[in-house]
Design a protein around this motif. Sequence first.
Motif, PDB file in Angstrom:
ATOM      1  N   ALA A 160      -7.181 -10.183   2.811  1.00  0.00           N
ATOM      2  CA  ALA A 160      -5.775 -10.694   3.580  1.00  0.00           C
ATOM      3  C   ALA A 160      -4.762  -9.250   3.905  1.00  0.00           C
ATOM      4  N   LYS A 161      -3.949  -9.648   4.844  1.00  0.00           N
ATOM      5  CA  LYS A 161      -3.244  -8.532   5.215  1.00  0.00           C
ATOM      6  C   LYS A 161      -1.795  -8.975   5.040  1.00  0.00           C
ATOM      7  N   ALA A 162      -0.956  -8.151   4.718  1.00  0.00           N
ATOM      8  CA  ALA A 162       0.581  -8.236   4.596  1.00  0.00           C
ATOM      9  C   ALA A 162       1.262  -7.273   5.009  1.00  0.00           C
ATOM     10  N   THR A 163       2.499  -7.355   5.175  1.00  0.00           N
ATOM     11  CA  THR A 163       3.603  -6.215   5.774  1.00  0.00           C
ATOM     12  C   THR A 163       4.406  -6.183   4.451  1.00  0.00           C
ATOM     13  N   PHE A 164       4.433  -4.838   4.284  1.00  0.00           N
ATOM     14  CA  PHE A 164       5.503  -4.516   2.972  1.00  0.00           C
ATOM     15  C   PHE A 164       6.550  -3.730   3.477  1.00  0.00           C
ATOM     16  N   PHE A 165       7.709  -4.513   3.266  1.00  0.00           N
ATOM     17  CA  PHE A 165       9.112  -4.156   3.520  1.00  0.00           C
ATOM     18  C   PHE A 165       9.531  -3.074   2.407  1.00  0.00           C
ATOM     19  N   LEU A 166       9.616  -1.781   2.749  1.00  0.00           N
ATOM     20  CA  LEU A 166       9.847  -0.723   1.670  1.00  0.00           C
ATOM     21  C   LEU A 166      11.057  -0.298   1.598  1.00  0.00           C
ATOM     22  N   VAL A 167      11.646   0.175   0.411  1.00  0.00           N
ATOM     23  CA  VAL A 167      13.026   0.661   0.129  1.00  0.00           C
ATOM     24  C   VAL A 167      12.923   1.906   0.496  1.00  0.00           C
ATOM     25  N   GLY A 168      13.437   2.760   1.108  1.00  0.00           N
ATOM     26  CA  GLY A 168      13.345   4.362   1.483  1.00  0.00           C
ATOM     27  C   GLY A 168      13.331   5.309   0.350  1.00  0.00           C
ATOM     28  N   GLU A 169      14.377   5.194  -0.526  1.00  0.00           N
ATOM     29  CA  GLU A 169      14.381   5.905  -1.700  1.00  0.00           C
ATOM     30  C   GLU A 169      13.186   5.784  -2.568  1.00  0.00           C
ATOM     31  N   ARG A 170      12.713   4.722  -2.884  1.00  0.00           N
ATOM     32  CA  ARG A 170      11.339   4.357  -3.520  1.00  0.00           C
ATOM     33  C   ARG A 170      10.289   4.800  -2.724  1.00  0.00           C
ATOM     34  N   ALA A 171      10.258   4.808  -1.479  1.00  0.00           N
ATOM     35  CA  ALA A 171       9.130   5.217  -0.872  1.00  0.00           C
ATOM     36  C   ALA A 171       9.003   6.850  -0.763  1.00  0.00           C
ATOM     37  N   ALA A 172      10.297   7.601  -0.719  1.00  0.00           N
ATOM     38  CA  ALA A 172      10.410   8.869  -0.854  1.00  0.00           C
ATOM     39  C   ALA A 172       9.938   9.384  -2.263  1.00  0.00           C
ATOM     40  N   ALA A 173       9.956   8.539  -3.351  1.00  0.00           N
ATOM     41  CA  ALA A 173       9.449   9.083  -4.503  1.00  0.00           C
ATOM     42  C   ALA A 173       8.085   8.659  -4.860  1.00  0.00           C
ATOM     43  N   ARG A 174       7.476   7.867  -4.043  1.00  0.00           N
ATOM     44  CA  ARG A 174       6.054   7.554  -4.111  1.00  0.00           C
ATOM     45  C   ARG A 174       5.411   7.642  -2.698  1.00  0.00           C
ATOM     46  N   PRO A 175       5.228   8.629  -2.162  1.00  0.00           N
ATOM     47  CA  PRO A 175       4.779   8.602  -0.734  1.00  0.00           C
ATOM     48  C   PRO A 175       3.509   8.492  -0.876  1.00  0.00           C
ATOM     49  N   ASP A 176       2.537   8.702  -1.560  1.00  0.00           N
ATOM     50  CA  ASP A 176       0.990   8.225  -1.555  1.00  0.00           C
ATOM     51  C   ASP A 176       0.796   6.874  -1.562  1.00  0.00           C
ATOM     52  N   LEU A 177       1.704   6.187  -2.088  1.00  0.00           N
ATOM     53  CA  LEU A 177       1.562   4.635  -1.943  1.00  0.00           C
ATOM     54  C   LEU A 177       1.900   4.058  -0.655  1.00  0.00           C
ATOM     55  N   VAL A 178       2.589   4.616  -0.115  1.00  0.00           N
ATOM     56  CA  VAL A 178       3.162   4.309   1.233  1.00  0.00           C
ATOM     57  C   VAL A 178       2.181   4.592   2.105  1.00  0.00           C
ATOM     58  N   ARG A 179       1.602   5.763   2.225  1.00  0.00           N
ATOM     59  CA  ARG A 179       0.394   6.080   2.987  1.00  0.00           C
ATOM     60  C   ARG A 179      -1.052   5.199   2.641  1.00  0.00           C
ATOM     61  N   GLU A 180      -0.953   4.831   1.398  1.00  0.00           N
ATOM     62  CA  GLU A 180      -2.125   4.122   1.241  1.00  0.00           C
ATOM     63  C   GLU A 180      -2.286   2.779   1.745  1.00  0.00           C
TER      64      GLU A 180
END
Length: 268
Positions: free
Chosen positions: A105-125
Amino acid sequence: MSAIRESRPSLHRVPRASSAWRWALLAAHAAVAVAWWQLGWRFGLPLLVATHLAFLWGALRPRSAMYGPVLSHLPIDDRRVWLTIDDGPSDDTRALLDLLDAHGAKATFFLVGERAAARPDLVREIVARGHGIGNHSHGHPQARFWSLGPARMRREITQCQDTLRAITGIAPRWFRAVVGHANPFVSPLLRECGLARVAWDARAYDAVRSNPAAVVARLERDLSPGAIVLLHEGARHGRNVEMIALLLQRLHALGYATVLPEELEDGA
């Protein structure tokens, strides 16, 4: 294939420069002034309240297009749905990615910027595994997003956009408003960032409800070809992964697959 692309309307509708809501507001207040002058406050005051409630309803209703276009359903006839997962990245993200992979399955993750900045590895994954990312504001001001002024709204939208672009090298194309709310200051920023606003037509309040079976049963009632399904990760109850696992099982049993809007724009 080219004929299919030409006949399908664009899903990615960036707001155009428009002052229609301003003219509507001025016209409504002019009507109130005339009614107050001609008929007195007993008619003018209720009309004033009704006018303001109408514009407030446009801000609070997630599918309202009063302040700009919003996508709430995909125009397809086969059993495919768009899974959208809000509020990450979180401790749930990697487990959700494994789960989605296991179900194809595929999904779109709508991300919160400050949480993304704290965990960039997960965003890239997320991107590396073939999923989409979307802008879900920088700080997720849940209680007051609908009432933000232009300066704060600019920070929320553009800072998240800049953060996600810096992490992935990709500028998100989709925006999910916090709690689905909007106001007149959202559309100019979406136009500036090249973002299209996305709502949903299947939700079950999975960020606050903790019973996976009840959540999935509620979602199942709203499933249809092209449904945009609203999901969350990282909720305090800690059961979002379990909920999405159960939903994926039910989708498979009901003959549903998942689709990303980019696939439809490519003619898939």
